[in-house]
Motif scaffolding. Structure first.
Motif, PDB file in Angstrom:
ATOM      1  N   PRO A 321     -24.270   5.850   6.876  1.00 16.47           N
ATOM      2  CA  PRO A 321     -24.048   6.024   5.438  1.00 16.47           C
ATOM      3  C   PRO A 321     -25.306   5.746   4.628  1.00 16.47           C
ATOM      4  N   ALA A 322     -25.396   6.400   3.477  1.00 19.08           N
ATOM      5  CA  ALA A 322     -26.553   6.219   2.610  1.00 19.08           C
ATOM      6  C   ALA A 322     -26.668   4.763   2.172  1.00 19.08           C
ATOM      7  N   LYS A 323     -25.537   4.160   1.887  1.00 22.73           N
ATOM      8  CA  LYS A 323     -25.485   2.727   1.593  1.00 22.73           C
ATOM      9  C   LYS A 323     -24.108   2.237   2.001  1.00 22.73           C
ATOM     10  N   PRO A 324     -23.939   0.958   2.292  1.00 29.97           N
ATOM     11  CA  PRO A 324     -22.650   0.457   2.750  1.00 29.97           C
ATOM     12  C   PRO A 324     -21.537   0.745   1.742  1.00 29.97           C
ATOM     13  N   LEU A 325     -20.408   1.206   2.277  1.00 33.72           N
ATOM     14  CA  LEU A 325     -19.261   1.470   1.409  1.00 33.72           C
ATOM     15  C   LEU A 325     -18.682   0.162   0.883  1.00 33.72           C
ATOM     16  N   LEU A 326     -18.615  -0.854   1.732  1.00 28.19           N
ATOM     17  CA  LEU A 326     -18.102  -2.184   1.376  1.00 28.19           C
ATOM     18  C   LEU A 326     -19.115  -3.228   1.813  1.00 28.19           C
ATOM     19  N   THR A 327     -19.062  -4.377   1.172  1.00 28.53           N
ATOM     20  CA  THR A 327     -19.851  -5.509   1.650  1.00 28.53           C
ATOM     21  C   THR A 327     -19.201  -6.068   2.908  1.00 28.53           C
ATOM     22  N   GLY A 328     -19.945  -6.912   3.608  1.00 30.67           N
ATOM     23  CA  GLY A 328     -19.380  -7.526   4.814  1.00 30.67           C
ATOM     24  C   GLY A 328     -18.114  -8.298   4.518  1.00 30.67           C
ATOM     25  N   ASP A 329     -18.075  -9.043   3.417  1.00 32.61           N
ATOM     26  CA  ASP A 329     -16.878  -9.818   3.068  1.00 32.61           C
ATOM     27  C   ASP A 329     -15.707  -8.904   2.726  1.00 32.61           C
ATOM     28  N   GLN A 330     -16.000  -7.818   2.029  1.00 31.29           N
ATOM     29  CA  GLN A 330     -14.919  -6.872   1.686  1.00 31.29           C
ATOM     30  C   GLN A 330     -14.338  -6.230   2.945  1.00 31.29           C
ATOM     31  N   TRP A 331     -15.202  -5.854   3.861  1.00 21.99           N
ATOM     32  CA  TRP A 331     -14.744  -5.219   5.088  1.00 21.99           C
ATOM     33  C   TRP A 331     -13.897  -6.183   5.910  1.00 21.99           C
ATOM     34  N   ARG A 332     -14.293  -7.431   6.009  1.00 16.99           N
ATOM     35  CA  ARG A 332     -13.506  -8.405   6.760  1.00 16.99           C
ATOM     36  C   ARG A 332     -12.161  -8.657   6.089  1.00 16.99           C
ATOM     37  N   ALA A 333     -12.160  -8.718   4.782  1.00 16.34           N
ATOM     38  CA  ALA A 333     -10.905  -8.926   4.052  1.00 16.34           C
ATOM     39  C   ALA A 333      -9.958  -7.755   4.275  1.00 16.34           C
ATOM     40  N   LEU A 334     -10.499  -6.550   4.289  1.00 19.02           N
ATOM     41  CA  LEU A 334      -9.677  -5.373   4.517  1.00 19.02           C
ATOM     42  C   LEU A 334      -9.138  -5.333   5.934  1.00 19.02           C
ATOM     43  N   GLN A 335      -9.951  -5.719   6.901  1.00 14.03           N
ATOM     44  CA  GLN A 335      -9.484  -5.761   8.295  1.00 14.03           C
ATOM     45  C   GLN A 335      -8.373  -6.764   8.494  1.00 14.03           C
ATOM     46  N   GLN A 336      -8.354  -7.812   7.683  1.00 15.42           N
ATOM     47  CA  GLN A 336      -7.361  -8.891   7.851  1.00 15.42           C
ATOM     48  C   GLN A 336      -6.180  -8.736   6.884  1.00 15.42           C
ATOM     49  N   ILE A 337      -6.034  -7.580   6.265  1.00 19.67           N
ATOM     50  CA  ILE A 337      -4.976  -7.393   5.263  1.00 19.67           C
ATOM     51  C   ILE A 337      -3.572  -7.585   5.835  1.00 19.67           C
ATOM     52  N   CYS A 338      -3.418  -7.333   7.136  1.00 24.63           N
ATOM     53  CA  CYS A 338      -2.094  -7.473   7.752  1.00 24.63           C
ATOM     54  C   CYS A 338      -1.932  -8.848   8.419  1.00 24.63           C
ATOM     55  N   ALA A 339      -2.924  -9.702   8.312  1.00 23.07           N
ATOM     56  CA  ALA A 339      -2.844 -11.030   8.942  1.00 23.07           C
ATOM     57  C   ALA A 339      -2.090 -11.987   8.034  1.00 23.07           C
ATOM     58  N   GLY A 340      -1.313 -12.913   8.666  1.00 23.92           N
ATOM     59  CA  GLY A 340      -0.651 -13.963   7.913  1.00 23.92           C
ATOM     60  C   GLY A 340       0.543 -13.445   7.135  1.00 23.92           C
TER      61      GLY A 340
END
Length: 340
Positions: A321-340
């Motif tokens: 990608p030309a630049k990251p779509l999400l920051t590292g923290d945003q990407w981790r938060a999105l990956q964990q959306i179904c956790a807990g």
């Protein structure tokens, strides 16, 4: 009628005629004229009376001698005829006249019946589809979103409840207008749904498998863009309302909402079908404007790349990608959306 008159125009017979009920019966010669019975004096052949054949009425059906009278209430004349050939002739001509007289009415009656049947057929076969199309066309955004929410609720019964971890939801709310457009909403389900699905009301559904296994958000993002381009909201509303049926759609038009359970099973039907794919050129252009590569999306469809070679070769960002779509923290938060 003309044929019948021609056949009997030379027929004559004796009869007994009374001009009034008080008159003495008088012998006459009965013969056919132009749609008339002519009663003549047998000695002088002078016509004594003319009766219109359409108005001749038999007063004693089935009995002999046959007794006839004009249907005109102002006349008191009667005629007795014993000749069976003349009796049959009068009845046959009279029947022909009646048939000729009744035919236009029968035709009109047939046309009326046909028209009624045609209207009923239109109501049965055309009206429901027309009402459903009208409802799909005029549905305001809020109503369309409500239809999409009901489909999402049905999907939850199959795939599981929508993932709602707060940090992940915040990322989706930030991403939706930038990736898809103002007013769009993205929801994540805990199971696979073969990519992403667009529902009525600009509502998008993503399977959590695209978040758990991908090295970055670009794969899921490309699936969402493809879902947006693969189907328009008008078609989605129409398909959903056709599934709901005529009565729930009438309720939608009159009360503003579908009846409960109208979309039951529709989610499963959606999952049986692959998501509609847009044209490769259209998708590549859309990904290019969003700074997204196409190869991660293509490989998620076919790891070998054979059936998606156009997307791989046309990749607008082959080096990532030309630049990251999400920051590292945003990407981790999105990956964990179904956790807990």
């Amino acid at each position: 009628m003309t044929t019948a008159l021609t056949e009997f125009q030379r027929l004559e017979a004796q009869g007994m005629w009374r001009e009034t009920p008080q008159s003495v019966a008088r012998e006459v010669i009965v013969s056919f004229g132009d749609a008339t019975l002519i009663l003549s004096d047998p000695k002088t052949e002078t016509p004594l009376s003319h009766w219109s054949l359409p108005a001749v009425t038999r007063l004693n059906p089935g009995k002999l001698p046959a007794l006839y009278a004009p249907a005109d209430d102002s006349s008191d004349e009667t005629l007795e005829v014993e000749d069976t050939l003349m009796i049959r002739a009068i009845e046959r001509v009279h029947h022909a006249i009646e048939s000729r007289r009744n035919r236009p009415g029968s035709l009109r009656g047939g046309l009326v019946v046909f028209a009624v049947l045609a209207v009923m057929a239109a109501l049965v076969f055309w009206l429901p589809d027309a009402v459903i199309r009208h409802a799909a066309h005029i549905a305001p955004p809020a109503q369309a979103r409500k239809i999409g929410q009901e489909i999402l609720t049905d999907l939850e019964s199959t795939v599981g409840a929508v993932c709602k971890r707060e940090s992940g939801m915040a990322v989706l709310d930030w991403l939706a207008p930038r990736l898809i457009g103002e007013g769009a909403e993205i929801r994540v389900l805990p199971g696979p749904i073969s990519g992403a699905r667009r529902l009525p009301g600009d509502l998008y559904v993503l399977g959590s498998d695209l978040l758990k296994t991908a090295p970055g958000p670009e794969t899921a993002a490309a699936h969402l863009v493809a879902a947006r381009l693969g189907a328009n909201d008008d078609d989605l509303r129409l398909q959903a309302l056709h599934y709901a049926g005529f009565r729930p759609v009438l309720r939608l038009l009159t009360l503003g909402g579908l009846s409960q359970g109208a979309m039951a099973g529709y989610g499963q039907e959606l999952l049986r079908q692959p998501p509609p794919r847009p044209d490769d050129g259209q998708l590549l252009a859309a990904l290019g404007t969003r700074g997204l590569p196409s190869e991660p999306y293509a490989r998620s469809l076919d790891p070998t790349g054979q059936s998606v070679i156009g997307l791989i070769e046309g990749n607008p960002y082959p080096n990532g990608p030309a630049k990251p779509l999400l920051t590292g923290d945003q990407w981790r938060a999105l990956q964990q959306i179904c956790a807990g």
